[in-house]
Every structure is written in structure tokens, then in C-alpha cells.
Design a protein around this motif. Structure first.
Motif, PDB file in Angstrom:
ATOM      1  N   GLN A  38       0.607  -1.021  -0.148  1.00 39.73           N
ATOM      2  CA  GLN A  38       0.482   0.117  -0.343  1.00 39.73           C
ATOM      3  C   GLN A  38       0.684   1.460   0.043  1.00 39.73           C
ATOM      4  O   GLN A  38       2.100   1.020   0.856  1.00 39.73           O
ATOM      5  N   ASN A  39       0.695   2.457  -0.670  1.00 40.47           N
ATOM      6  CA  ASN A  39       1.246   3.706  -0.951  1.00 40.47           C
ATOM      7  C   ASN A  39       2.150   3.958  -1.748  1.00 40.47           C
ATOM      8  O   ASN A  39       3.196   4.762  -1.576  1.00 40.47           O
ATOM      9  N   VAL A  40       2.861   2.689  -2.809  1.00 32.97           N
ATOM     10  CA  VAL A  40       3.345   2.195  -3.320  1.00 32.97           C
ATOM     11  C   VAL A  40       3.068   2.670  -4.636  1.00 32.97           C
ATOM     12  O   VAL A  40       3.317   4.331  -5.124  1.00 32.97           O
ATOM     13  N   ILE A  41       1.502   2.072  -5.186  1.00 32.36           N
ATOM     14  CA  ILE A  41       1.096   2.936  -5.961  1.00 32.36           C
ATOM     15  C   ILE A  41      -0.297   4.201  -5.689  1.00 32.36           C
ATOM     16  O   ILE A  41      -1.264   3.348  -5.235  1.00 32.36           O
ATOM     17  N   PRO A  42      -0.141   4.911  -6.857  1.00 33.92           N
ATOM     18  CA  PRO A  42      -0.890   5.904  -6.230  1.00 33.92           C
ATOM     19  C   PRO A  42      -2.366   5.127  -6.625  1.00 33.92           C
ATOM     20  O   PRO A  42      -2.903   4.369  -7.355  1.00 33.92           O
ATOM     21  N   GLU A  43      -3.673   5.906  -5.309  1.00 36.47           N
ATOM     22  CA  GLU A  43      -4.747   5.585  -5.791  1.00 36.47           C
ATOM     23  C   GLU A  43      -5.425   5.509  -7.203  1.00 36.47           C
ATOM     24  O   GLU A  43      -5.986   4.724  -7.538  1.00 36.47           O
ATOM     25  N   LYS A  44      -4.817   6.732  -7.873  1.00 35.79           N
ATOM     26  CA  LYS A  44      -4.970   6.857  -9.438  1.00 35.79           C
ATOM     27  C   LYS A  44      -4.369   7.516 -10.068  1.00 35.79           C
ATOM     28  O   LYS A  44      -3.424   8.279  -9.156  1.00 35.79           O
ATOM     29  N   GLN A  45      -3.463   7.635 -10.815  1.00 41.59           N
ATOM     30  CA  GLN A  45      -2.576   7.659 -12.195  1.00 41.59           C
ATOM     31  C   GLN A  45      -3.264   9.566 -12.497  1.00 41.59           C
ATOM     32  O   GLN A  45      -4.315   9.412 -12.018  1.00 41.59           O
ATOM     33  N   ASP A  46      -2.381  10.339 -13.320  1.00 44.10           N
ATOM     34  CA  ASP A  46      -2.814  11.486 -13.746  1.00 44.10           C
ATOM     35  C   ASP A  46      -3.459  10.797 -14.695  1.00 44.10           C
ATOM     36  O   ASP A  46      -2.895  10.617 -15.797  1.00 44.10           O
TER      37      ASP A  46
END
Length: 380
Positions: free
Chosen positions: A107-115
Motif C-alpha cells: 500500500q502507498n507505493v502506487i497512487p490511488e489513481k494516475q494522472d
């Protein structure tokens, strides 16, 4: 009096001009992209990404883009070590299934969503299927980078020996009937469809997607896939021996690369995969790779976005890698170059890249990619 008015007007005009110049200069400063980023790439795309990074840095002299080759067989260990050591890259190349696994495991390595603006700005450069594949709970979790249109490659010169041609194979029933006949005529030496390594994985992916077109019941889908695999096995259709003989394989760009490098004389055709029944869909996309900006909370967000945008729109250097079979890019603009339509060694009739481009554009989206990946994990 007139001279004073002229003087005042001149001063005002000079001030206005100076302000405009300052604003333009400041605006240009704001547009300058700078900083250092690290990008993880796999072996198939490393050379291309590294070359693209060099071209990008030539255009943006205040940047440094370091591309590092990471092998997929040790990706879990690499991520764990990078998290513990604080050495995560800014951008990582990950397939759609692995993104979901990393999000769940770390968790917290890949953002909840990308740009999402990158996809929104260049939406016409992606197929709807690939955009849907990188969405989870309606949020974009990766930027499409490579795709895997599924193709049925058939060895035409060998088929003719047994009285068949690629035009005879439209449905699974056609393939199974042909397979039984060829197995018998060859004295059990030829199992028609290859089912070794990645080819088996692609076969399973295809069967899952075909069942998902009919139902969203997980257990029913798995049951039907199991029945089809059992049928193909019991009817001696599947070649499970790495040294065995076969005349068909369901694969993608990697299959094209391997077949074009065969040194013996052979003739292969590129075809749509077998339909579940006559008149049903024959266009499918296997899971592709994506570029993922990791959640490092650093100041390089502008640079990472600029580099990904450059990859999405840059037309240099793409054709040679696609023709070589290194990868199949998700960017539709890559296939507007006539150079990809040339002949490919060991292939006759349709150019396999043109066939893959057509499949990529026509493949329908799945209603539930999360369910697809859940079932796909079951067969790993």
C-alpha cells in the motif's frame, strides 16, 4: 505640452512592453522541464525506452532520465528491496495484473489513481479496450504502453500436407476436428495447438474472455474453461512437449518474433483466433504492460508526465522494434507508418503486424476486468 504627452505615452508603452516581455520569459521558465527520474523497464522494451530517453534529454537539456532494466522473474524481490531501501523508481513498467497485485501487497507505493490527463489528452491514440484494462473501480491505475493482440498463427505449408488451409479454421469446432484428423494421419506425432509456456497462458486468457462474453458468474466461467481445456487435452489437440510438433499457436507479437527467426523453410499465416461459435467474436486482447508513476511525493511529477507524453506521441524509432517483434505498442499512431506493412520472414498472405493492429482496434472491452484478473490468477 505635446512633447510631454508624447513622452508620457512612450513611457507607458515601454512599461507595457516590458511587462509583456517579463511575462513571456517567466512563462518560458515555467515551461522548462528539469530534474532526474528513474524508469524501470523490462528486457523487451529496455533498448527502446533507453533510446527514447536519450532523445528526450537532447530536447530537454536540464533533465536526466535513467532507464534501468528489470527482469519480470525477480520483480517482487526488486520491489521489496526498493521499498525497504527507499530506492523506488519514479516510473515502472508493469502489466495490468501485476499493478493490482502491487497495490494490494504494498500500500502507498502506487497512487490511488494516475494522472488521467495523459489518457484524456491523447485518448484517440489508445483503444477503448486498453483504457478499460487500466481502470480499477473507475480510476486509472496505469498508462497503456504495450498491448498483446491475440493471433492464431498457422503453419500453412504443413497444413497442406494434411489437406487443410488456414481458411478451414473459423471456430473451435473446426480446430478440434482438424486436430483429431491430423493427429491420426501423423500417427500421433502432431498435436495441432501448442500449449507450452506463454502460449498456454494466452490460450487460458482467451478461453476466460470468451466465457466472460456470456456470463459474469465466476464459478461458471472457471467450469467452462476447465471443460474446454479437458476437451482439448482428451482429443489430443494440445502439444505440451517443448520438442513436440504443432501447426498452430495462439500468441501475440512474441510469437511473431519467434516464428520469423526459424531458420528452416516454413510458411506461417496470421489469423484471428477461433470463435466460440459461428458468427461470434474473434478479436481479443491479452493483458498488456503499462507505465505507472509511483507515489514518491517528490518534485519530479512534471518531468514524469512530460516523458510519458513524449513516449505517447514520439514517432521516432518505433517501427524497427515493432518489426523486430520486441513489443506491440499501445499507441495507435505507431501503426500509421507504412514501413510496418512490409514482408515478415516466414510469413505469407497477411502481414502479422497489420493483423494485430486490426485485432487491437476491434477487440471489445470486457465488462469486468477485475473479475478477469481474479480468474486469471486462479490459473497461474
Amino acid at each position: 505640452m505635446k512633447s510631454k504627452i508624447k513622452y508620457a505615452i512612450s513611457i507607458i508603452l515601454i512599461c507595457i512592453f516590458s511587462l509583456l516581455v517579463v511575462n513571456v520569459v517567466e512563462g518560458k521558465k515555467d515551461d522548462v522541464v528539469k530534474g532526474n527520474i528513474t524508469v524501470w523497464a523490462d528486457s523487451s522494451t529496455f533498448e527502446y525506452l533507453n533510446k527514447s530517453a536519450q532523445e528526450f534529454m537532447e530536447l530537454n537539456s536540464r533533465t536526466k532520465v535513467d532507464v534501468v532494466q528489470i527482469y519480470s522473474d525477480n520483480l517482487n524481490e526488486k520491489f521489496k528491496a526498493a521499498i525497504e531501501g527507499g530506492t523506488l523508481p519514479d516510473v515502472a513498467q508493469l502489466n495490468s495484473k501485476y499493478i493490482r497485485e502491487i497495490r494490494e501487497k504494498y500500500q502507498n507505493v502506487i497512487p490511488e489513481k494516475q494522472d488521467e490527463s495523459i489518457i484524456e489528452d491523447y485518448t484517440k491514440n489508445y483503444t477503448k479496450g486498453r483504457i478499460s484494462e487500466v481502470k480499477e473501480d473507475g480510476k486509472v491505475i496505469g498508462i497503456p504502453f504495450t498491448s498483446r493482440p491475440l493471433v492464431m498463427y498457422l503453419r500453412e505449408d504443413m497444413l497442406k500436407i494434411y489437406g487443410y488451409t488456414y481458411e478451414n479454421i473459423v471456430t473451435w469446432e473446426d480446430l478440434i476436428n482438424m486436430g483429431k484428423d491430423i493427429y491420426a494421419k501423423s500417427g500421433g506425432k502432431v498435436n495441432v495447438l501448442n500449449a507450452v509456456g506463454q502460449d498456454y497462458c494466452d490460450l487460458v486468457s482467451l478461453l476466460i474472455m470468451q466465457e466472460m462474453e456470456l456470463t459474469d458468474n465466476e464459478e461458471e466461467i472457471k467450469s467452462n474453461v476447465d471443460k474446454r481445456i479437458a476437451e482439448l487435452t482428451n482429443d489430443n489437440i494440445l502439444n505440451k512437449n517443448r520438442e513436440g510438433q504443432f501447426v498452430a499457436r495462439i500468441s501475440s507479437i512474441n510469437g511473431m518474433r519467434e516464428l520469423k527467426e526459424i531458420s528452416e523453410n516454413c510458411q506461417w499465416t496470421s489469423n484471428n483466433v477461433p470463435a466460440k461459435s459461428k458468427g461470434s467474436n474473434r478479436f481479443y486482447l491479452g493483458e498488456g504492460d503499462n507505465l505507472v508513476v509511483l507515489d514518491k511525493n517528490d518534485k519530479n511529477q512534471k518531468l514524469t508526465k512530460k516523458f510519458i507524453e513524449y513516449l505517447s506521441t514520439n514517432t521516432k524509432s518505433k517501427s524497427e522494434y515493432i518489426l523486430n517483434g520486441n513489443f506491440f505498442l499501445s499507441f495507435l499512431s505507431a501503426y500509421e507508418n507504412k514501413s510496418i506493412e512490409g514482408s515478415i520472414n516466414n510469413f505469407i498472405d497477411k502481414n502479422p503486424i497489420v493483423v494485430m493492429d486490426n485485432i487491437s482496434r476491434k477487440a471489445p472491452t470486457l465488462d469486468d476486468y477485475d473479475l478477469y484478473f481474479k480468474i486469471r490468477n486462479y490459473y497461474n
